[in-house]
Design a protein around this motif. Structure first.
Motif, PDB file in Angstrom:
ATOM      1  N   UNK A   1       0.814  -1.203   0.000  1.00 48.15           N
ATOM      2  CA  UNK A   1       0.000   0.000   0.000  1.00 48.15           C
ATOM      3  C   UNK A   1       0.852   1.259   0.000  1.00 48.15           C
ATOM      4  N   UNK A   2       0.176   2.398   0.139  1.00 46.21           N
ATOM      5  CA  UNK A   2       0.867   3.683   0.138  1.00 46.21           C
ATOM      6  C   UNK A   2       0.244   4.688  -0.811  1.00 46.21           C
ATOM      7  N   UNK A   3      -1.063   4.555  -1.050  1.00 51.23           N
ATOM      8  CA  UNK A   3      -1.739   5.523  -1.913  1.00 51.23           C
ATOM      9  C   UNK A   3      -1.252   5.528  -3.348  1.00 51.23           C
ATOM     10  N   UNK A   4      -0.700   4.406  -3.813  1.00 54.95           N
ATOM     11  CA  UNK A   4      -0.121   4.281  -5.156  1.00 54.95           C
ATOM     12  C   UNK A   4       1.079   5.205  -5.364  1.00 54.95           C
ATOM     13  N   UNK A   5       1.464   5.950  -4.327  1.00 51.82           N
ATOM     14  CA  UNK A   5       2.521   6.959  -4.448  1.00 51.82           C
ATOM     15  C   UNK A   5       3.714   6.670  -3.549  1.00 51.82           C
ATOM     16  N   UNK A   6       3.480   6.054  -2.407  1.00 48.97           N
ATOM     17  CA  UNK A   6       4.518   5.937  -1.392  1.00 48.97           C
ATOM     18  C   UNK A   6       4.865   4.471  -1.121  1.00 48.97           C
ATOM     19  N   UNK A   7       5.882   4.307  -0.300  1.00 48.72           N
ATOM     20  CA  UNK A   7       6.304   3.005   0.206  1.00 48.72           C
ATOM     21  C   UNK A   7       6.890   2.123  -0.903  1.00 48.72           C
ATOM     22  N   UNK A   8       7.293   0.939  -0.503  1.00 49.08           N
ATOM     23  CA  UNK A   8       7.929  -0.036  -1.380  1.00 49.08           C
ATOM     24  C   UNK A   8       7.937  -1.367  -0.625  1.00 49.08           C
ATOM     25  N   UNK A   9       8.466  -2.430  -1.196  1.00 51.80           N
ATOM     26  CA  UNK A   9       8.451  -3.722  -0.482  1.00 51.80           C
ATOM     27  C   UNK A   9       9.170  -3.708   0.867  1.00 51.80           C
ATOM     28  N   UNK A  10      10.123  -2.809   1.052  1.00 47.56           N
ATOM     29  CA  UNK A  10      10.806  -2.733   2.341  1.00 47.56           C
ATOM     30  C   UNK A  10       9.832  -2.331   3.441  1.00 47.56           C
ATOM     31  N   UNK A  11       8.866  -1.494   3.100  1.00 50.07           N
ATOM     32  CA  UNK A  11       7.908  -0.992   4.080  1.00 50.07           C
ATOM     33  C   UNK A  11       7.134  -2.127   4.745  1.00 50.07           C
ATOM     34  N   UNK A  12       6.808  -3.164   3.998  1.00 54.19           N
ATOM     35  CA  UNK A  12       6.038  -4.277   4.568  1.00 54.19           C
ATOM     36  C   UNK A  12       6.894  -5.530   4.723  1.00 54.19           C
ATOM     37  N   UNK A  13       8.210  -5.363   4.807  1.00 53.71           N
ATOM     38  CA  UNK A  13       9.124  -6.505   4.911  1.00 53.71           C
ATOM     39  C   UNK A  13       8.813  -7.388   6.117  1.00 53.71           C
ATOM     40  N   UNK A  14       8.628  -6.789   7.285  1.00 57.79           N
ATOM     41  CA  UNK A  14       8.372  -7.580   8.500  1.00 57.79           C
ATOM     42  C   UNK A  14       7.090  -8.391   8.352  1.00 57.79           C
ATOM     43  N   UNK A  15       6.058  -7.752   7.831  1.00 56.93           N
ATOM     44  CA  UNK A  15       4.773  -8.432   7.648  1.00 56.93           C
ATOM     45  C   UNK A  15       4.887  -9.565   6.635  1.00 56.93           C
ATOM     46  N   UNK A  16       5.539  -9.314   5.506  1.00 54.71           N
ATOM     47  CA  UNK A  16       5.701 -10.348   4.490  1.00 54.71           C
ATOM     48  C   UNK A  16       6.527 -11.522   5.012  1.00 54.71           C
TER      49      UNK A  16
END
Length: 270
Positions: free
Chosen positions: A122-137
């Motif tokens: 997620x990230x509003x189609x503008x923000x974040x990347x796979x690192x942002x949800x690394x812990x969850x993944x």
């Protein structure tokens, strides 16, 4: 004396944070003080710096969205933090021309075909990347024992719709077509995502039902977390009851992210 001052400052910090970033909470929340503190802190961290930018004449939050992207993308060349746990094989790969972060069980035999989750952050189609949800993944892959593929798709506003959708569709089709080489059981592949990523995942699932994709194995499931699935009415009960206390994604911010995704949004404010 100094110790008393430090203790007083630390003790007052939660009240200061809540007062600085206060927003009315909806009824029914448990542990309201804790929720108020966390949400206020998030508002101060994520919104206040850009409010200051705006006051100084540097534009609104959306005018500075590229700064948010650059900050989020720092460290993208290094392995993610979860790789240090050594519980899974974690690393960057290229699939269908897209950079993806792949999580694989270490105990999987070379000939074993595992289920797979293709995930869109997620990230509003503008923000974040796979690192942002690394812990969850990492937790999802570890607990479910599946190959988990998190896509670094192109983001708005530089790459508005349908670029992110096509990136994620291409990776999903590649997984369904090349299960043998990826160690994936193509009869047990699902798509998932949170927020705007949930929107992309749902769109991919719908698109794969079209006739030209019938040669591919059907998706097994969708894994959607608070997906953004409509932009026609921002006065639904979920928006009115809980939407305006959120640190980042109140109704006005959500409309702004939709606008950027669709290639609109000159002079947006939040």
């Amino acid at each position: 004396m100094l110790l008393y001052i430090v203790a007083a400052v630390v003790g007052a910090l939660p009240l200061v944070v809540v007062a600085a970033g206060y927003a009315a909470l909806p009824p029914g929340l448990e542990d309201r003080w804790r929720a108020a503190f966390i949400l206020a802190l998030a508002r101060i961290i994520h919104i206040t710096p850009y409010k200051i930018y705006e006051l100084l004449g540097y534009g609104s939050y959306f005018d500075n969205i590229l700064i948010v992207q650059r900050e989020a993308d720092k460290g993208m060349d290094a392995p993610p933090k979860s790789a240090a746990c050594h519980t899974l094989k974690v690393g960057w790969e290229d699939l269908a021309g897209q950079r993806v972060l792949v999580y694989r069980p270490r105990d999987a035999a070379d000939s074993e075909k595992l289920p797979c989750l293709v995930y869109m952050h997620g990230g509003g189609w503008c923000m974040h990347n796979p690192i942002f949800c690394d812990h969850f993944m990492h937790r999802v892959a570890l607990m479910s024992r599946k190959v988990t593929i998190s896509i670094h798709y192109r983001r708005a506003p530089q790459n508005p719709f349908p670029d992110a959708f096509h990136d994620c569709l291409d990776v999903t089709c590649h997984v369904l077509e090349h299960g043998e080489t990826l160690g994936v059981d193509v009869t047990r592949v699902g798509v998932g995502g949170d927020s705007s990523g949930g929107n992309i995942a749902a769109a991919v699932a719908v698109h794969l039902r079209e006739e030209k994709y019938q040669h591919l194995p059907p998706l097994k499931y969708q894994f959607l977390l608070h997906p953004m699935l409509q932009a026609l009415n921002f006065r639904l009960p979920s928006h009115l009851d809980a939407g305006d206390f959120c640190p980042i994604l109140d109704r006005y911010a959500e409309a702004g992210f939709w606008a950027l995704y669709m290639g609109l949004g000159e002079g947006l404010t939040v």
